[in-house]
Design an enzyme around this catalytic site. Structure first.
Site, PDB file in Angstrom:
ATOM      1  N   GLN A  95       1.061  -1.551  -0.319  1.00 21.11           N
ATOM      2  CA  GLN A  95      -0.311  -0.322   0.033  1.00 21.11           C
ATOM      3  C   GLN A  95       1.077   1.426  -0.249  1.00 21.11           C
ATOM      4  O   GLN A  95       0.815   2.373   1.077  1.00 21.11           O
ATOM      5  CB  GLN A  95      -0.899   0.384   1.524  1.00 21.11           C
ATOM      6  CG  GLN A  95      -2.137  -1.358   1.854  1.00 21.11           C
ATOM      7  CD  GLN A  95      -2.688  -0.856   2.127  1.00 21.11           C
ATOM      8  OE1 GLN A  95      -3.233   0.236   3.013  1.00 21.11           O
ATOM      9  NE2 GLN A  95      -3.265  -2.318   3.505  1.00 21.11           N
ATOM     10  N   LYS A 190      -0.364  -7.947 -15.804  1.00 15.49           N
ATOM     11  CA  LYS A 190      -1.707  -8.396 -15.039  1.00 15.49           C
ATOM     12  C   LYS A 190      -2.330  -7.407 -14.740  1.00 15.49           C
ATOM     13  O   LYS A 190      -2.053  -6.528 -14.821  1.00 15.49           O
ATOM     14  CB  LYS A 190      -1.503 -10.040 -13.835  1.00 15.49           C
ATOM     15  CG  LYS A 190      -0.750  -8.993 -12.423  1.00 15.49           C
ATOM     16  CD  LYS A 190      -0.920  -9.668 -11.577  1.00 15.49           C
ATOM     17  CE  LYS A 190      -0.740  -8.681 -10.348  1.00 15.49           C
ATOM     18  NZ  LYS A 190      -0.072  -9.116  -9.620  1.00 15.49           N
ATOM     19  N   ASP A 216       9.699 -13.591  -7.687  1.00 15.85           N
ATOM     20  CA  ASP A 216       8.158 -13.265  -7.145  1.00 15.85           C
ATOM     21  C   ASP A 216       8.928 -12.636  -5.201  1.00 15.85           C
ATOM     22  O   ASP A 216       9.940 -13.332  -5.064  1.00 15.85           O
ATOM     23  CB  ASP A 216       6.651 -13.260  -7.312  1.00 15.85           C
ATOM     24  CG  ASP A 216       6.057 -12.277  -7.373  1.00 15.85           C
ATOM     25  OD1 ASP A 216       6.508 -10.820  -7.336  1.00 15.85           O
ATOM     26  OD2 ASP A 216       4.827 -12.089  -7.889  1.00 15.85           O
ATOM     27  N   THR A 221      -1.740 -15.441  -1.862  1.00 17.64           N
ATOM     28  CA  THR A 221      -2.923 -16.015  -1.367  1.00 17.64           C
ATOM     29  C   THR A 221      -2.289 -16.987  -2.830  1.00 17.64           C
ATOM     30  O   THR A 221      -3.278 -18.004  -3.048  1.00 17.64           O
ATOM     31  CB  THR A 221      -4.244 -15.656  -1.384  1.00 17.64           C
ATOM     32  OG1 THR A 221      -3.631 -14.629  -3.314  1.00 17.64           O
ATOM     33  CG2 THR A 221      -4.550 -14.360  -0.993  1.00 17.64           C
TER      34      THR A 221
END
Length: 313
Positions: A95, A190, A216, A221
Site C-alpha cells: 500500500q 496482469k 516474485d 494467496t
C-alpha cells in the site's frame, strides 16, 4: 558500542539463528498481551548499546507491527545508543500509493510510525515497493535474498529454463535472477481486481517448450502465481514449473482453486515464521536468510558497506 540483538515474538527462531551466527545471545522482548488485545513490551538495560530488533511484520500484521513500534520505543526509553529495526518482511509495503480516491497510503503511515518510535535505521529484505527508501526519513538498507534462492534453484532447472516475472512489479527482481542464473526473462502483464482476483493480459517472451521459473517477492494467496502459471501454460510452457519467492505468507485463498497448479516445487525463505502448508502436494522448500541478515548486521555494526548484499535497482 556493544552490539545487542533483540528478537520479537513474530519469529524468535530466526533471531536465535542470527544470534548463533553472530555469537550473540538474543534478548527476547517481554510481551504481555492484555485481555482487550493491548500489548505491553519490556526490554532489559540497553544504555549506549547498538541495538538490532529482529521483527518481521507478517501475519498477523497489525499485532506484529504494533509490537515492533513498542519495542523500538522501549529501547529508546532505555537510552540505547542506536536502534536498527531489522524487518525481514515489511507488512503494508503493497500500500505504497493510492489507486482510487479516498484511500490511505498505509506504507507511508507505518514508515512514519517506525521512525517516530525512535528507529535510527531500518533493514528490509526484498520489499514489495521499490520506493521503500523514500517512505522513511532515516537510512534504509534494502537487502536481497535473490542470490540465496538462486543458488537453491540451480539444482532444479535445466539449460532451457526461462525466468518469468508474474507482473510488471517483479521485472527488476526477475532481471536480477536472470543475471545470477544466466537466463532470459519473460514478463507477464496482469490486472489485479482484488487480493485474490487477477487477470493476465499479455505474456512478453517465448515460453513454448521451455521450463519456467516464476519469481516474485512474495506469495500471499497465490493468485498472481496461479494467473501467471496458467498464462504460460496456455502458451506452451512445460508443466513442471518451479516458483521462487522471498516471502512465503501462504494465506489461504477464498476459493477452491489450488494455490500452486502444475508446479513441481516452491522455494521460499524464512523471512516470516513457518505457517501451515497450503492444501497442496507441491514440495515446499525453505531457504534461510539468517546468514544474510547476520552478515548485514555485523557489517552495519562495524561500519562496513553492504553493497554486495543489496537489491539491484
Amino acid at each position: 558500542m556493544t552490539l545487542s540483538l533483540l528478537s520479537g515474538s513474530a519469529h524468535p527462531q530466526l533471531g536465535q539463528v542470527i544470534g548463533e551466527i553472530l555469537g550473540v545471545t538474543p534478548t527476547v522482548c517481554e510481551v504481555e498481551r492484555f485481555p482487550d488485545g493491548e500489548l505491553q513490551v519490556k526490554v532489559g538495560p540497553l544504555q549506549d548499546r547498538d541495538v538490532y530488533i529482529v521483527q518481521p511484520t507478517g501475519p498477523p500484521v497489525n499485532d506484529h507491527m504494533v509490537e515492533l513500534l513498542l519495542s523500538i520505543d522501549a529501547c529508546r526509553r532505555e537510552n540505547a545508543g542506536r536502534i536498527t529495526a531489522v524487518i525481514p518482511y515489511l507488512g503494508y509495503a503493497r500500500q505504497d500509493r493510492r489507486t482510487a480516491s479516498g484511500q490511505s497510503v498505509a506504507a507511508q503511515v507505518f514508515a512514519r510510525a517506525i521512525t517516530t518510535s525512535g528507529a535510527d535505521r531500518v533493514v528490509v529484505v526484498d520489499p514489495h515497493t521499490p520506493t521503500v527508501e523514500t517512505l522513511f526519513n532515516v537510512p534504509v538498507e534494502v537487502l536481497t535474498a535473490v542470490p540465496v534462492l538462486a543458488t537453491a534453484l540451480e539444482e532444479h532447472i535445466g539449460e532451457d529454463a526461462v525466468i518469468v516475472a508474474p507482473d510488471l512489479g517483479a521485472v527488476k527482481l526477475a532481471e536480477h535472477y536472470g543475471s545470477v542464473l544466466g537466463r532470459t526473462v519473460v514478463i507477464v502483464r496482469k490486472t489485479r481486481y482484488s487480493g485474490t482476483e487477477v487477470n493476465v493480459e499479455e505474456v512478453v517472451g517465448d515460453v513454448a517448450g521451455r521450463h519456467v521459473i516464476i519469481v516474485d517477492d512474495m506469495i500471499s494467496t497465490g493468485a498472481t502465481i496461479r494467473a501467471a502459471a496458467g498464462a504460460v501454460l496456455e502458451r506452451g510452457a512445460l508443466p513442471d514449473m518451479v516458483v521462487a519467492a522471498t516471502h512465503g505468507l501462504l494465506v489461504p485463498a477464498n476459493n477452491a482453486d489450488p494455490v500452486f497448479p502444475k508446479i513441481r516445487r516452491v522455494l521460499i525463505t524464512d523471512s516470516v515464521a513457518a505457517r501451515p502448508t497450503p492444501d497442496t502436494d507441491v514440495p515446499l522448500e525453505v531457504v534461510s536468510i539468517a546468514p544474510l541478515l547476520a552478515d548485514g548486521i555485523d557489517r552495519l555494526h562495524q561500519g562496513r558497506p553492504l553493497d554486495d548484499l543489496a537489491m539491484r535497482r
